[in-house]
Design a protein around this motif. Structure first.
Motif, PDB file in Angstrom:
ATOM      1  N   ALA A  12       8.851 -28.390  18.372  1.00 27.33           N
ATOM      2  CA  ALA A  12       8.848 -27.710  17.067  1.00 27.33           C
ATOM      3  C   ALA A  12       7.932 -28.448  16.092  1.00 27.33           C
ATOM      4  CB  ALA A  12      10.268 -27.609  16.515  1.00 27.33           C
ATOM      5  N   VAL A  13       7.996 -29.775  16.077  1.00 21.06           N
ATOM      6  CA  VAL A  13       7.107 -30.564  15.215  1.00 21.06           C
ATOM      7  C   VAL A  13       5.657 -30.308  15.598  1.00 21.06           C
ATOM      8  CG1 VAL A  13       6.389 -32.911  14.590  1.00 21.06           C
ATOM      9  CG2 VAL A  13       8.826 -32.338  14.708  1.00 21.06           C
ATOM     10  N   LYS A  14       5.383 -30.301  16.897  1.00 20.09           N
ATOM     11  CA  LYS A  14       4.015 -30.054  17.375  1.00 20.09           C
ATOM     12  C   LYS A  14       3.534 -28.670  16.942  1.00 20.09           C
ATOM     13  CE  LYS A  14       1.233 -29.826  21.559  1.00 20.09           C
ATOM     14  NZ  LYS A  14       1.219 -29.709  23.002  1.00 20.09           N
ATOM     15  N   ALA A  15       4.388 -27.670  17.070  1.00 23.11           N
ATOM     16  CA  ALA A  15       4.021 -26.302  16.678  1.00 23.11           C
ATOM     17  C   ALA A  15       3.731 -26.231  15.175  1.00 23.11           C
ATOM     18  CB  ALA A  15       5.134 -25.324  17.058  1.00 23.11           C
ATOM     19  N   ALA A  16       4.549 -26.900  14.371  1.00 23.72           N
ATOM     20  CA  ALA A  16       4.335 -26.895  12.921  1.00 23.72           C
ATOM     21  C   ALA A  16       3.004 -27.563  12.572  1.00 23.72           C
ATOM     22  CB  ALA A  16       5.494 -27.588  12.221  1.00 23.72           C
ATOM     23  N   ARG A  17       2.721 -28.692  13.224  1.00 17.02           N
ATOM     24  CA  ARG A  17       1.463 -29.391  12.969  1.00 17.02           C
ATOM     25  C   ARG A  17       0.261 -28.538  13.376  1.00 17.02           C
ATOM     26  NH1 ARG A  17       3.042 -34.267  14.973  1.00 17.02           N
ATOM     27  NH2 ARG A  17       3.847 -35.459  13.254  1.00 17.02           N
ATOM     28  N   ALA A  65       2.166 -30.413   7.257  1.00 19.85           N
ATOM     29  CA  ALA A  65       2.635 -31.796   7.301  1.00 19.85           C
ATOM     30  C   ALA A  65       4.147 -31.703   7.502  1.00 19.85           C
ATOM     31  CB  ALA A  65       2.323 -32.515   5.994  1.00 19.85           C
ATOM     32  N   VAL A  66       4.700 -32.511   8.378  1.00 22.09           N
ATOM     33  CA  VAL A  66       6.120 -32.420   8.739  1.00 22.09           C
ATOM     34  C   VAL A  66       6.885 -33.581   8.110  1.00 22.09           C
ATOM     35  CG1 VAL A  66       7.766 -32.316  10.645  1.00 22.09           C
ATOM     36  CG2 VAL A  66       5.493 -31.274  10.902  1.00 22.09           C
ATOM     37  N   LEU A  67       7.843 -33.238   7.238  1.00 24.94           N
ATOM     38  CA  LEU A  67       8.642 -34.245   6.536  1.00 24.94           C
ATOM     39  C   LEU A  67      10.122 -34.006   6.787  1.00 24.94           C
ATOM     40  CD1 LEU A  67       6.819 -34.278   3.091  1.00 24.94           C
ATOM     41  CD2 LEU A  67       6.590 -35.929   4.950  1.00 24.94           C
ATOM     42  N   ALA A  68      10.778 -35.016   7.323  1.00 24.11           N
ATOM     43  CA  ALA A  68      12.215 -34.931   7.558  1.00 24.11           C
ATOM     44  C   ALA A  68      12.960 -35.230   6.264  1.00 24.11           C
ATOM     45  CB  ALA A  68      12.624 -35.924   8.645  1.00 24.11           C
ATOM     46  N   ILE A  69      13.993 -34.471   5.997  1.00 24.83           N
ATOM     47  CA  ILE A  69      14.890 -34.754   4.876  1.00 24.83           C
ATOM     48  C   ILE A  69      16.016 -35.581   5.486  1.00 24.83           C
ATOM     49  CG2 ILE A  69      16.290 -33.781   3.024  1.00 24.83           C
ATOM     50  CD1 ILE A  69      13.266 -33.038   2.941  1.00 24.83           C
ATOM     51  N   GLU A  70      15.861 -36.891   5.375  1.00 21.47           N
ATOM     52  CA  GLU A  70      16.763 -37.791   6.097  1.00 21.47           C
ATOM     53  C   GLU A  70      16.768 -39.162   5.440  1.00 21.47           C
ATOM     54  OE1 GLU A  70      19.518 -38.504   8.006  1.00 21.47           O
ATOM     55  OE2 GLU A  70      18.648 -37.107   9.455  1.00 21.47           O
ATOM     56  N   LEU A  71      17.886 -39.829   5.502  1.00 18.33           N
ATOM     57  CA  LEU A  71      17.993 -41.202   5.014  1.00 18.33           C
ATOM     58  C   LEU A  71      17.509 -42.142   6.113  1.00 18.33           C
ATOM     59  CD1 LEU A  71      21.495 -40.848   3.353  1.00 18.33           C
ATOM     60  CD2 LEU A  71      19.352 -41.329   2.153  1.00 18.33           C
ATOM     61  N   THR A  72      16.291 -42.655   5.946  1.00 16.79           N
ATOM     62  CA  THR A  72      15.729 -43.619   6.893  1.00 16.79           C
ATOM     63  C   THR A  72      15.273 -44.848   6.105  1.00 16.79           C
ATOM     64  OG1 THR A  72      13.454 -42.806   6.736  1.00 16.79           O
ATOM     65  CG2 THR A  72      14.877 -41.737   8.372  1.00 16.79           C
ATOM     66  N   SER A  73      14.963 -45.902   6.816  1.00 15.64           N
ATOM     67  CA  SER A  73      14.563 -47.142   6.149  1.00 15.64           C
ATOM     68  C   SER A  73      13.264 -46.990   5.356  1.00 15.64           C
ATOM     69  CB  SER A  73      14.426 -48.268   7.176  1.00 15.64           C
ATOM     70  OG  SER A  73      13.462 -47.914   8.149  1.00 15.64           O
ATOM     71  N   ASP A  74      12.410 -46.055   5.750  1.00 16.46           N
ATOM     72  CA  ASP A  74      11.130 -45.877   5.060  1.00 16.46           C
ATOM     73  C   ASP A  74      11.061 -44.591   4.236  1.00 16.46           C
ATOM     74  OD1 ASP A  74      11.071 -44.108   7.205  1.00 16.46           O
ATOM     75  OD2 ASP A  74       8.943 -44.415   7.595  1.00 16.46           O
ATOM     76  N   ALA A  75      12.173 -43.886   4.097  1.00 14.23           N
ATOM     77  CA  ALA A  75      12.173 -42.623   3.349  1.00 14.23           C
ATOM     78  C   ALA A  75      11.968 -42.898   1.862  1.00 14.23           C
ATOM     79  CB  ALA A  75      13.480 -41.872   3.571  1.00 14.23           C
ATOM     80  N   SER A  94      17.335 -36.229  14.942  1.00  9.64           N
ATOM     81  CA  SER A  94      17.334 -37.097  16.118  1.00  9.64           C
ATOM     82  C   SER A  94      16.247 -38.169  15.991  1.00  9.64           C
ATOM     83  CB  SER A  94      17.084 -36.269  17.383  1.00  9.64           C
ATOM     84  OG  SER A  94      15.741 -35.780  17.375  1.00  9.64           O
ATOM     85  N   PRO A  95      16.426 -39.298  16.680  1.00 10.92           N
ATOM     86  CA  PRO A  95      15.379 -40.327  16.675  1.00 10.92           C
ATOM     87  C   PRO A  95      14.022 -39.799  17.152  1.00 10.92           C
ATOM     88  CG  PRO A  95      17.415 -41.239  17.537  1.00 10.92           C
ATOM     89  CD  PRO A  95      17.631 -39.751  17.389  1.00 10.92           C
ATOM     90  N   ALA A  96      14.019 -38.921  18.155  1.00  6.66           N
ATOM     91  CA  ALA A  96      12.753 -38.370  18.662  1.00  6.66           C
ATOM     92  C   ALA A  96      12.048 -37.549  17.587  1.00  6.66           C
ATOM     93  CB  ALA A  96      13.007 -37.515  19.904  1.00  6.66           C
ATOM     94  N   LEU A  97      12.797 -36.761  16.854  1.00  5.55           N
ATOM     95  CA  LEU A  97      12.188 -35.965  15.787  1.00  5.55           C
ATOM     96  C   LEU A  97      11.670 -36.877  14.680  1.00  5.55           C
ATOM     97  CD1 LEU A  97      13.107 -32.608  14.365  1.00  5.55           C
ATOM     98  CD2 LEU A  97      12.631 -34.473  12.811  1.00  5.55           C
ATOM     99  N   LEU A  98      12.461 -37.870  14.296  1.00  9.84           N
ATOM    100  CA  LEU A  98      12.023 -38.781  13.234  1.00  9.84           C
ATOM    101  C   LEU A  98      10.739 -39.506  13.623  1.00  9.84           C
ATOM    102  CD1 LEU A  98      15.457 -40.229  12.089  1.00  9.84           C
ATOM    103  CD2 LEU A  98      14.002 -38.595  10.855  1.00  9.84           C
ATOM    104  N   ASP A  99      10.611 -39.882  14.886  1.00 10.96           N
ATOM    105  CA  ASP A  99       9.383 -40.523  15.355  1.00 10.96           C
ATOM    106  C   ASP A  99       8.199 -39.562  15.328  1.00 10.96           C
ATOM    107  OD1 ASP A  99      10.539 -42.990  15.754  1.00 10.96           O
ATOM    108  OD2 ASP A  99      10.845 -42.708  17.916  1.00 10.96           O
ATOM    109  N   ALA A 100       8.453 -38.293  15.583  1.00 13.95           N
ATOM    110  CA  ALA A 100       7.376 -37.303  15.629  1.00 13.95           C
ATOM    111  C   ALA A 100       6.944 -36.830  14.240  1.00 13.95           C
ATOM    112  CB  ALA A 100       7.815 -36.103  16.474  1.00 13.95           C
ATOM    113  N   ALA A 101       7.829 -36.907  13.250  1.00 18.83           N
ATOM    114  CA  ALA A 101       7.527 -36.410  11.901  1.00 18.83           C
ATOM    115  C   ALA A 101       6.491 -37.296  11.211  1.00 18.83           C
ATOM    116  CB  ALA A 101       8.810 -36.356  11.071  1.00 18.83           C
ATOM    117  N   ASP A 102       5.812 -36.716  10.231  1.00 18.80           N
ATOM    118  CA  ASP A 102       4.808 -37.453   9.465  1.00 18.80           C
ATOM    119  C   ASP A 102       5.429 -38.388   8.438  1.00 18.80           C
ATOM    120  OD1 ASP A 102       2.581 -36.143  10.707  1.00 18.80           O
ATOM    121  OD2 ASP A 102       3.078 -34.372   9.523  1.00 18.80           O
ATOM    122  N   GLY A 103       6.678 -38.155   8.094  1.00 23.04           N
ATOM    123  CA  GLY A 103       7.348 -38.989   7.113  1.00 23.04           C
ATOM    124  C   GLY A 103       8.749 -38.489   6.869  1.00 23.04           C
TER     125      GLY A 103
END
Length: 179
Positions: free
Chosen positions: A89-94, A99-109, A133-142
């Protein structure tokens, strides 16, 4: 005396805002399983002019009768794709120019009001229980988050999606000249 707008006036007002809207918004719903949440997200997406929704993981489709009850037919107004793996899904959006941005509490958010949302952006919300998921967070731009000051640790996923959509449009519309 203040009065509510008539339907014709509402259409005219919405048309004015549409004319000032250039950027595209998309969504990825990763494993959002609650049908009422899915229906609510689709309704908010239609209201804010979302172009595309990718369902990912085991997300409930809007064809679910309970989702449809909340969406009130708005699922017809947004292009959506059957569930696929989150990274796909991230690949399709890109590939579609977002630009793909997760709405998530992460250390770099960063706080959502500081995120660069004034462009074609695909916002990602994750499951009700575990977020993205961790895989999605790794794939997202931020990643960005919605600041809170209360004693609750998170928002309902449909509320978070609506708030993120509103902030995305607000940033674009704030740059418009006064008319």
């Amino acid at each position: 005396m203040r009065r509510q707008l008539r339907p014709t006036d509402v259409k005219r007002l919405n048309r004015t805002w549409r004319r000032g809207t250039e950027h595209r918004i998309a969504l990825i719903l990763e494993s959002v399983t609650g049908p009422f949440n899915v229906g609510s997200i689709f309704r908010s997406a239609a209201a804010f002019g979302v172009d595309t929704i990718w369902l990912a993981g085991n997300a409930t489709p809007p064809t679910n009768p309970k989702a449809g009850k909340t969406a009130l037919g708005t699922e017809r107004l947004v292009t959506w794709h059957e569930p696929m793996p989150a990274v796909d899904a991230v690949k399709a959006a890109r590939e579609d120019g977002y630009a793909v941005l997760a709405i998530e509490l992460t250390s770099d958010a960063q706080p959502i009001f500081r995120a660069d949302l004034g462009r074609d952006v695909c916002l990602v919300v994750g499951s009700e229980d575990h977020g993205c998921s961790p895989a999605l967070l790794d794939a997202a731009d931020g990643a960005c988050y919605i600041p809170q000051v209360g004693r609750v640790g998170s928002f309902n996923v449909a509320v978070a999606a609506a708030m993120a959509l509103a902030e995305t449009r607000r940033q674009e519309w704030a740059a418009l000249p006064d008319s």
